[in-house]
Design a protein around this motif. Structure first.
Motif, PDB file in Angstrom:
ATOM      1  N   TRP A 193       0.828  -1.216   0.000  1.00 35.69           N
ATOM      2  CA  TRP A 193       0.000   0.000   0.000  1.00 35.69           C
ATOM      3  C   TRP A 193       0.860   1.262   0.000  1.00 35.69           C
ATOM      4  O   TRP A 193       0.499   2.279  -0.604  1.00 35.69           O
ATOM      5  CB  TRP A 193      -0.958   0.008   1.186  1.00 35.69           C
ATOM      6  N   LEU A 194       1.999   1.228   0.661  1.00 38.62           N
ATOM      7  CA  LEU A 194       2.921   2.359   0.603  1.00 38.62           C
ATOM      8  C   LEU A 194       3.402   2.589  -0.828  1.00 38.62           C
ATOM      9  O   LEU A 194       3.550   3.740  -1.265  1.00 38.62           O
ATOM     10  CB  LEU A 194       4.111   2.126   1.534  1.00 38.62           C
ATOM     11  N   VAL A 195       3.630   1.514  -1.560  1.00 38.42           N
ATOM     12  CA  VAL A 195       3.988   1.640  -2.981  1.00 38.42           C
ATOM     13  C   VAL A 195       2.843   2.280  -3.758  1.00 38.42           C
ATOM     14  O   VAL A 195       3.056   3.127  -4.643  1.00 38.42           O
ATOM     15  CB  VAL A 195       4.346   0.261  -3.583  1.00 38.42           C
ATOM     16  N   THR A 196       1.602   1.898  -3.425  1.00 41.64           N
ATOM     17  CA  THR A 196       0.435   2.498  -4.074  1.00 41.64           C
ATOM     18  C   THR A 196       0.402   3.998  -3.836  1.00 41.64           C
ATOM     19  O   THR A 196       0.191   4.787  -4.771  1.00 41.64           O
ATOM     20  CB  THR A 196      -0.862   1.851  -3.544  1.00 41.64           C
ATOM     21  N   VAL A 197       0.604   4.411  -2.584  1.00 42.30           N
ATOM     22  CA  VAL A 197       0.610   5.841  -2.249  1.00 42.30           C
ATOM     23  C   VAL A 197       1.726   6.550  -2.991  1.00 42.30           C
ATOM     24  O   VAL A 197       1.525   7.636  -3.571  1.00 42.30           O
ATOM     25  CB  VAL A 197       0.772   6.024  -0.724  1.00 42.30           C
ATOM     26  N   TRP A 198       2.911   5.962  -2.983  1.00 47.70           N
ATOM     27  CA  TRP A 198       4.063   6.555  -3.672  1.00 47.70           C
ATOM     28  C   TRP A 198       3.797   6.715  -5.165  1.00 47.70           C
ATOM     29  O   TRP A 198       4.055   7.784  -5.737  1.00 47.70           O
ATOM     30  CB  TRP A 198       5.294   5.678  -3.446  1.00 47.70           C
ATOM     31  N   ALA A 199       3.265   5.679  -5.797  1.00 49.77           N
ATOM     32  CA  ALA A 199       3.035   5.715  -7.242  1.00 49.77           C
ATOM     33  C   ALA A 199       1.992   6.772  -7.605  1.00 49.77           C
ATOM     34  O   ALA A 199       2.145   7.485  -8.605  1.00 49.77           O
ATOM     35  CB  ALA A 199       2.598   4.342  -7.752  1.00 49.77           C
ATOM     36  N   VAL A 200       0.936   6.889  -6.810  1.00 49.34           N
ATOM     37  CA  VAL A 200      -0.084   7.912  -7.090  1.00 49.34           C
ATOM     38  C   VAL A 200       0.519   9.305  -6.956  1.00 49.34           C
ATOM     39  O   VAL A 200       0.272  10.191  -7.791  1.00 49.34           O
ATOM     40  CB  VAL A 200      -1.298   7.748  -6.154  1.00 49.34           C
ATOM     41  N   GLY A 201       1.325   9.523  -5.914  1.00 51.38           N
ATOM     42  CA  GLY A 201       1.958  10.827  -5.733  1.00 51.38           C
ATOM     43  C   GLY A 201       2.883  11.187  -6.878  1.00 51.38           C
ATOM     44  O   GLY A 201       2.918  12.349  -7.317  1.00 51.38           O
ATOM     45  N   LEU A 235       0.747  -2.882  -7.946  1.00 52.72           N
ATOM     46  CA  LEU A 235       1.196  -3.157  -9.312  1.00 52.72           C
ATOM     47  C   LEU A 235       0.444  -2.287 -10.322  1.00 52.72           C
ATOM     48  O   LEU A 235       1.033  -1.791 -11.285  1.00 52.72           O
ATOM     49  CB  LEU A 235       1.003  -4.636  -9.629  1.00 52.72           C
ATOM     50  N   THR A 236      -0.845  -2.070 -10.092  1.00 50.59           N
ATOM     51  CA  THR A 236      -1.632  -1.253 -11.011  1.00 50.59           C
ATOM     52  C   THR A 236      -1.212   0.207 -10.947  1.00 50.59           C
ATOM     53  O   THR A 236      -1.052   0.869 -11.985  1.00 50.59           O
ATOM     54  CB  THR A 236      -3.131  -1.390 -10.682  1.00 50.59           C
ATOM     55  N   ALA A 237      -1.057   0.735  -9.734  1.00 47.62           N
ATOM     56  CA  ALA A 237      -0.632   2.126  -9.589  1.00 47.62           C
ATOM     57  C   ALA A 237       0.758   2.337 -10.176  1.00 47.62           C
ATOM     58  O   ALA A 237       1.033   3.355 -10.827  1.00 47.62           O
ATOM     59  CB  ALA A 237      -0.658   2.528  -8.114  1.00 47.62           C
ATOM     60  N   ALA A 238       1.649   1.363  -9.963  1.00 46.64           N
ATOM     61  CA  ALA A 238       2.992   1.462 -10.544  1.00 46.64           C
ATOM     62  C   ALA A 238       2.945   1.380 -12.066  1.00 46.64           C
ATOM     63  O   ALA A 238       3.735   2.043 -12.763  1.00 46.64           O
ATOM     64  CB  ALA A 238       3.884   0.358  -9.981  1.00 46.64           C
ATOM     65  N   ALA A 239       2.023   0.587 -12.608  1.00 44.41           N
ATOM     66  CA  ALA A 239       1.868   0.502 -14.060  1.00 44.41           C
ATOM     67  C   ALA A 239       1.410   1.834 -14.638  1.00 44.41           C
ATOM     68  O   ALA A 239       1.901   2.277 -15.692  1.00 44.41           O
ATOM     69  CB  ALA A 239       0.871  -0.601 -14.421  1.00 44.41           C
ATOM     70  N   LEU A 240       0.476   2.503 -13.968  1.00 38.27           N
ATOM     71  CA  LEU A 240       0.036   3.821 -14.425  1.00 38.27           C
ATOM     72  C   LEU A 240       1.178   4.823 -14.352  1.00 38.27           C
ATOM     73  O   LEU A 240       1.313   5.692 -15.239  1.00 38.27           O
ATOM     74  CB  LEU A 240      -1.139   4.299 -13.586  1.00 38.27           C
ATOM     75  N   ALA A 242       4.381   4.084 -14.690  1.00 37.45           N
ATOM     76  CA  ALA A 242       5.277   3.757 -15.804  1.00 37.45           C
ATOM     77  C   ALA A 242       4.710   4.276 -17.127  1.00 37.45           C
ATOM     78  O   ALA A 242       5.448   4.819 -17.961  1.00 37.45           O
ATOM     79  CB  ALA A 242       5.496   2.243 -15.867  1.00 37.45           C
ATOM     80  N   TRP A 243       3.398   4.111 -17.333  1.00 35.10           N
ATOM     81  CA  TRP A 243       2.793   4.628 -18.566  1.00 35.10           C
ATOM     82  C   TRP A 243       2.907   6.149 -18.626  1.00 35.10           C
ATOM     83  O   TRP A 243       3.181   6.713 -19.702  1.00 35.10           O
ATOM     84  CB  TRP A 243       1.331   4.191 -18.651  1.00 35.10           C
ATOM     85  N   SER A 244       2.712   6.815 -17.497  1.00 36.48           N
ATOM     86  CA  SER A 244       2.810   8.282 -17.485  1.00 36.48           C
ATOM     87  C   SER A 244       4.222   8.750 -17.792  1.00 36.48           C
ATOM     88  O   SER A 244       4.418   9.875 -18.269  1.00 36.48           O
ATOM     89  CB  SER A 244       2.371   8.828 -16.119  1.00 36.48           C
ATOM     90  N   ARG A 245       5.213   7.885 -17.535  1.00 30.15           N
ATOM     91  CA  ARG A 245       6.607   8.225 -17.840  1.00 30.15           C
ATOM     92  C   ARG A 245       7.025   7.725 -19.229  1.00 30.15           C
ATOM     93  O   ARG A 245       8.223   7.636 -19.525  1.00 30.15           O
ATOM     94  CB  ARG A 245       7.521   7.618 -16.771  1.00 30.15           C
ATOM     95  N   LYS A 246       6.049   7.369 -20.032  1.00 25.03           N
ATOM     96  CA  LYS A 246       6.272   6.924 -21.416  1.00 25.03           C
ATOM     97  C   LYS A 246       7.108   5.655 -21.472  1.00 25.03           C
ATOM     98  O   LYS A 246       7.998   5.500 -22.327  1.00 25.03           O
ATOM     99  CB  LYS A 246       6.921   8.043 -22.248  1.00 25.03           C
ATOM    100  N   ARG A 247       6.788   4.713 -20.584  1.00 26.43           N
ATOM    101  CA  ARG A 247       7.459   3.413 -20.565  1.00 26.43           C
ATOM    102  C   ARG A 247       6.397   2.324 -20.719  1.00 26.43           C
ATOM    103  O   ARG A 247       6.049   1.638 -19.765  1.00 26.43           O
ATOM    104  CB  ARG A 247       8.241   3.229 -19.270  1.00 26.43           C
ATOM    105  N   PRO A 248       5.865   2.166 -21.930  1.00 25.62           N
ATOM    106  CA  PRO A 248       4.787   1.185 -22.119  1.00 25.62           C
ATOM    107  C   PRO A 248       5.211  -0.247 -21.833  1.00 25.62           C
ATOM    108  O   PRO A 248       4.395  -1.064 -21.403  1.00 25.62           O
ATOM    109  CB  PRO A 248       4.378   1.373 -23.581  1.00 25.62           C
TER     110      PRO A 248
END
Length: 513
Positions: A193-201, A235-240, A242-248
């Motif tokens: 969940w901390l990864v989720t928070v980090w990825a959203v931020g 994993l989903t938040a981290a995937a978003l 990665a996509w936002s950083r143009k890493r499909p």
């Protein structure tokens, strides 16, 4: 960077920000402004933003998340207490309906023995056991979770076994095996969940404070450790991100792992496809989809080849599962006396018509979301479509386990960063847990009748539908979208951000025009 702009009233007109300038919640959101009053009020006009040597919005959000996770663990702690029976042996104290009275129930605890994780000789999908042995309902069972989640449980069980060996040697504290297993599992879920928070931020870019909504969500208090869903949200938040950083390709790998933990991350590919189709970026979508498929196959194929029947258990159980108490179908059944699309079925019988209706309704919702995405005056933001798709799945599905609401939290924060509205929905959704627990306690044990529980389910569903309606309104009227009010196109969009919109007469410029 030093802010020289006078702090506006929270209800004032949208701010016109310079590129890279942060959105400050205490200036733009009434709830955030009110929350800052005990500590001096909204940020001052000469405040130095981003200059502190340590504290940043992300670190503050992570600190709050750790506090909420700690409270969540204490909330579940009642369910791992022990007592000594008449023979002097330590037992898990679930007497007198403790999991429901204390509202501390967690699937993690009973699954430790139900999935035979307490047996060091078992291995997921390969090992089996007989359920209801000696009766006509006897059936061979296997690990019932997707591969990533199943292996997560098994690895934690083996770590717990090693911990207990250390406790016997005297250099680690001891406890009941299931309690040790729960605590080890909770540690990794908290980290997820901390990864989720980090990825959203990190994904929110100019709105890093929005991650605080993920961190303090009331749903975390009740569901962080109810099941294993935090793995998929991370994993989903981290995937978003990665996509936002143009890493499909990275986004695809993460979505593939997420789909091997829970099914819903796959739905994000549908939202991506529609947006890439409208923007002429199908090549990038193909890369993400290809890596998703490859990752999912790499994870799943070895288990399918080694133990095909065990690997299929997850799909079999979801096929034969009846309508869940939290589903809209059960609400209709209770209010009308309707026995369901298939009538009354014996246990373990596949509800064929219910499965068909669920699939048709979800596909119809997906078609409607695609129509919205392709006909909107301006290309919708990725988070908006992802939220709509996952919400549609939960609303139309025959199962809405309470912890599934965690799936919506990061998507909702990225899609609708309106603090009062989101916190109101999260409180409503979290409160469903209390009547659910007392409903399962049973009326004979001073629990609640089903109607009380289902009334909160209806309110929860209506709140999610209201959020979906708000998202659709902002898609068709981008000037009301807080993200685009600040001059951004789509912080989550990655290769889609600021690209030419192929829809004829689409508004590709600022929404203020």
């Amino acid at each position: 960077m030093s802010e020289q702009t006078t702090a506006p009233e929270p209800d004032a007109a949208p701010l016109s920000l310079t590129p890279g300038e942060r959105v400050i919640p205490s200036w733009t959101d009434p709830l955030a402004a009110a929350a800052t009053r005990p500590i001096g009020g909204p940020l001052g006009e000469h405040a130095a933003v981003g200059r502190h040597w340590f504290w940043s919005p992300q670190r503050v959000a992570l600190l709050f998340a750790m506090f909420m996770l700690m409270l969540s663990w204490f909330g579940k702690g009642s369910c791992i207490q022990q007592y000594q029976d008449s023979s002097g042996a330590s037992q898990l104290d679930w007497r007198a309906g403790r999991p429901f009275v204390a509202m501390c129930y967690s699937d993690i605890v009973p699954l430790y023995s139900a999935e035979h994780l307490n047996d060091p000789q078992t291995f997921p999908y390969v090992s089996s056991w007989v359920e209801d042995a000696g009766s006509q309902k006897a059936r061979t069972r296997y690990m019932e979770y997707p591969v990533v989640t199943g292996m997560f449980q098994w690895v934690n069980a083996r770590i717990a076994q090693g911990w207990l060996a250390g406790a016997e040697a005297g250099w680690l504290p001891g406890a009941l095996p299931v309690a040790v297993y729960f605590n080890i599992t909770a540690f990794w879920l908290a980290l997820a969940w901390l990864v989720t928070v980090w990825a959203v931020g990190r994904t929110a870019k100019r709105r890093p404070w929005d991650a605080l909504l993920v961190a303090i969500s009331p749903l975390i208090l009740v569901h962080a450790f109810t099941n294993f869903d935090a793995i998929a949200t991370a994993l989903t938040a981290a995937a978003l991100l990665a996509w936002s950083r143009k890493r499909p390709e990275v986004a695809g790998i993460l979505l593939g792992l997420g789909a091997a933990a829970k099914l819903y991350p796959l739905f994000l590919l549908g939202a991506l496809f529609v947006l890439c189709l409208r923007s002429g970026k199908l090549k990038q979508w193909s890369i993400a989809a290809g890596f998703t498929a490859a990752t999912w196959l790499i994870v799943n194929v070895p288990f399918y080849l080694a133990a095909p029947q065990g690997w299929q258990e997850f799909f079999r159980l979801n096929t034969v599962r009846p309508m869940d108490p939290d589903s809209v179908y059960n609400v209709v059944s209770y209010l009308s006396g309707w026995t369901g699309f298939d009538g009354v079925l014996p246990r373990g019988t596949t509800p064929t018509w219910l499965n068909i209706v669920v699939a048709v309704l979800f596909l119809a919702c997906c078609a409607g979301i695609a129509y919205i995405a392709l006909t909107a005056p301006r290309r919708p933001r990725l988070a908006q479509l992802c939220f709509l798709v996952v919400a549609a799945f939960l609303l139309t599905n025959k199962v809405w386990s309470p912890q599934y609401s965690l799936w919506l939290v990061p998507l909702a924060v990225l899609a609708i960063p309106r603090w009062r509205i989101l916190l109101a929905w999260m409180v409503i959704d979290a409160l469903v847990w209390a009547p659910r627990m007392f409903y399962y306690l049973g009326v004979d044990h001073k629990g609640l009748p089903e109607g009380w529980f289902l009334s909160t389910v209806i309110i929860r569903d209506l709140a999610v539908i209201a959020l979906c309606t708000l998202v659709v309104q902002e898609i068709y009227n981008p000037a009301k979208d807080l993200i685009r009010q600040a001059g951004d196109d789509d912080p989550t969009g990655g290769v889609l951000e600021n690209t030419k919109d192929t829809k004829k007469n689409a508004q590709t410029a600022s929404p203020a025009k």
